[in-house]
Design a protein around this motif. Sequence first.
Motif, PDB file in Angstrom:
ATOM      1  N   THR A   6      -1.168  -5.556  -9.636  1.00  0.00           N
ATOM      2  CA  THR A   6      -2.476  -4.921  -9.778  1.00  0.00           C
ATOM      3  C   THR A   6      -3.033  -4.596  -8.397  1.00  0.00           C
ATOM      4  O   THR A   6      -2.637  -5.214  -7.400  1.00  0.00           O
ATOM      5  N   PRO A   7      -3.972  -3.642  -8.322  1.00  0.00           N
ATOM      6  CA  PRO A   7      -4.589  -3.354  -7.017  1.00  0.00           C
ATOM      7  C   PRO A   7      -5.237  -4.584  -6.397  1.00  0.00           C
ATOM      8  O   PRO A   7      -5.181  -4.768  -5.185  1.00  0.00           O
ATOM      9  N   SER A   8      -5.838  -5.447  -7.222  1.00  0.00           N
ATOM     10  CA  SER A   8      -6.467  -6.641  -6.653  1.00  0.00           C
ATOM     11  C   SER A   8      -5.426  -7.585  -6.054  1.00  0.00           C
ATOM     12  O   SER A   8      -5.688  -8.252  -5.055  1.00  0.00           O
ATOM     13  N   GLN A   9      -4.230  -7.644  -6.622  1.00  0.00           N
ATOM     14  CA  GLN A   9      -3.161  -8.446  -6.038  1.00  0.00           C
ATOM     15  C   GLN A   9      -2.646  -7.791  -4.757  1.00  0.00           C
ATOM     16  O   GLN A   9      -2.376  -8.470  -3.772  1.00  0.00           O
ATOM     17  N   ALA A  10      -2.528  -6.468  -4.791  1.00  0.00           N
ATOM     18  CA  ALA A  10      -1.972  -5.744  -3.642  1.00  0.00           C
ATOM     19  C   ALA A  10      -2.854  -5.872  -2.411  1.00  0.00           C
ATOM     20  O   ALA A  10      -2.349  -5.914  -1.295  1.00  0.00           O
ATOM     21  N   ALA A  59      -3.391   4.385  -0.660  1.00  0.00           N
ATOM     22  CA  ALA A  59      -4.093   3.755   0.460  1.00  0.00           C
ATOM     23  C   ALA A  59      -3.755   2.275   0.563  1.00  0.00           C
ATOM     24  O   ALA A  59      -3.581   1.743   1.667  1.00  0.00           O
ATOM     25  N   LEU A  60      -3.648   1.605  -0.587  1.00  0.00           N
ATOM     26  CA  LEU A  60      -3.290   0.190  -0.569  1.00  0.00           C
ATOM     27  C   LEU A  60      -1.870  -0.004  -0.049  1.00  0.00           C
ATOM     28  O   LEU A  60      -1.611  -0.922   0.737  1.00  0.00           O
ATOM     29  N   LYS A  61      -0.953   0.860  -0.476  1.00  0.00           N
ATOM     30  CA  LYS A  61       0.436   0.761  -0.002  1.00  0.00           C
ATOM     31  C   LYS A  61       0.511   0.925   1.507  1.00  0.00           C
ATOM     32  O   LYS A  61       1.309   0.277   2.174  1.00  0.00           O
ATOM     33  N   GLN A  70     -12.572   4.896   0.784  1.00  0.00           N
ATOM     34  CA  GLN A  70     -12.932   6.278   0.447  1.00  0.00           C
ATOM     35  C   GLN A  70     -12.409   6.651  -0.946  1.00  0.00           C
ATOM     36  O   GLN A  70     -13.121   7.256  -1.743  1.00  0.00           O
ATOM     37  N   ALA A  71     -11.175   6.265  -1.245  1.00  0.00           N
ATOM     38  CA  ALA A  71     -10.591   6.575  -2.555  1.00  0.00           C
ATOM     39  C   ALA A  71     -11.325   5.835  -3.669  1.00  0.00           C
ATOM     40  O   ALA A  71     -11.562   6.397  -4.752  1.00  0.00           O
ATOM     41  N   MET A  72     -11.706   4.598  -3.418  1.00  0.00           N
ATOM     42  CA  MET A  72     -12.423   3.826  -4.435  1.00  0.00           C
ATOM     43  C   MET A  72     -13.814   4.401  -4.660  1.00  0.00           C
ATOM     44  O   MET A  72     -14.276   4.507  -5.803  1.00  0.00           O
ATOM     45  N   GLU A  73     -14.484   4.793  -3.588  1.00  0.00           N
ATOM     46  CA  GLU A  73     -15.806   5.417  -3.731  1.00  0.00           C
ATOM     47  C   GLU A  73     -15.703   6.724  -4.514  1.00  0.00           C
ATOM     48  O   GLU A  73     -16.542   7.007  -5.376  1.00  0.00           O
ATOM     49  N   ALA A  74     -14.660   7.510  -4.236  1.00  0.00           N
ATOM     50  CA  ALA A  74     -14.458   8.757  -4.978  1.00  0.00           C
ATOM     51  C   ALA A  74     -14.191   8.464  -6.458  1.00  0.00           C
ATOM     52  O   ALA A  74     -14.676   9.181  -7.348  1.00  0.00           O
TER      53      ALA A  74
END
Length: 90
Positions: A6-10, A59-61, A70-74
Motif C-alpha cells: 500500500t502507499p502507506s507501507q511504501a 512519486a513514492l517509487k 503535489q500528486a496527493m494534493e492534486a
Amino acid sequence: MSPSTTPSQACGNRFFGMTMTALAPQTHFCIGLSGSLAGRPRDSRRAGVCQEHAAIEAALKQQDAAAARQAMEAHLRGGIARLFGSGASD
C-alpha cells in the motif's frame, strides 16, 4: 511498489499508515457517495482517479517527497471536484 504494497507501507511512515487504516471506512463511504452523486459515468471518473493514483505511486517509487505531496494534493482536489463540481476546490 508491488501490488500488495500500500502507499502507506511504501512511504515508511507508520503514523500515516495508522491514519489511513483509521480513515478507511470513511474513505470507502465517500467513494460510494461521490459515485452515487456524480453526474458523469463511473468509467470516466475512474480514469482520472487511476491517473492520480499512478502519479502518487510514481512519486513514492522515486522517493520524491515534493512530487508525492503535489500528486496527493492534486488527488484530493480532484476528489473534491468530482464530488462538488470543478470549481469547488478553488
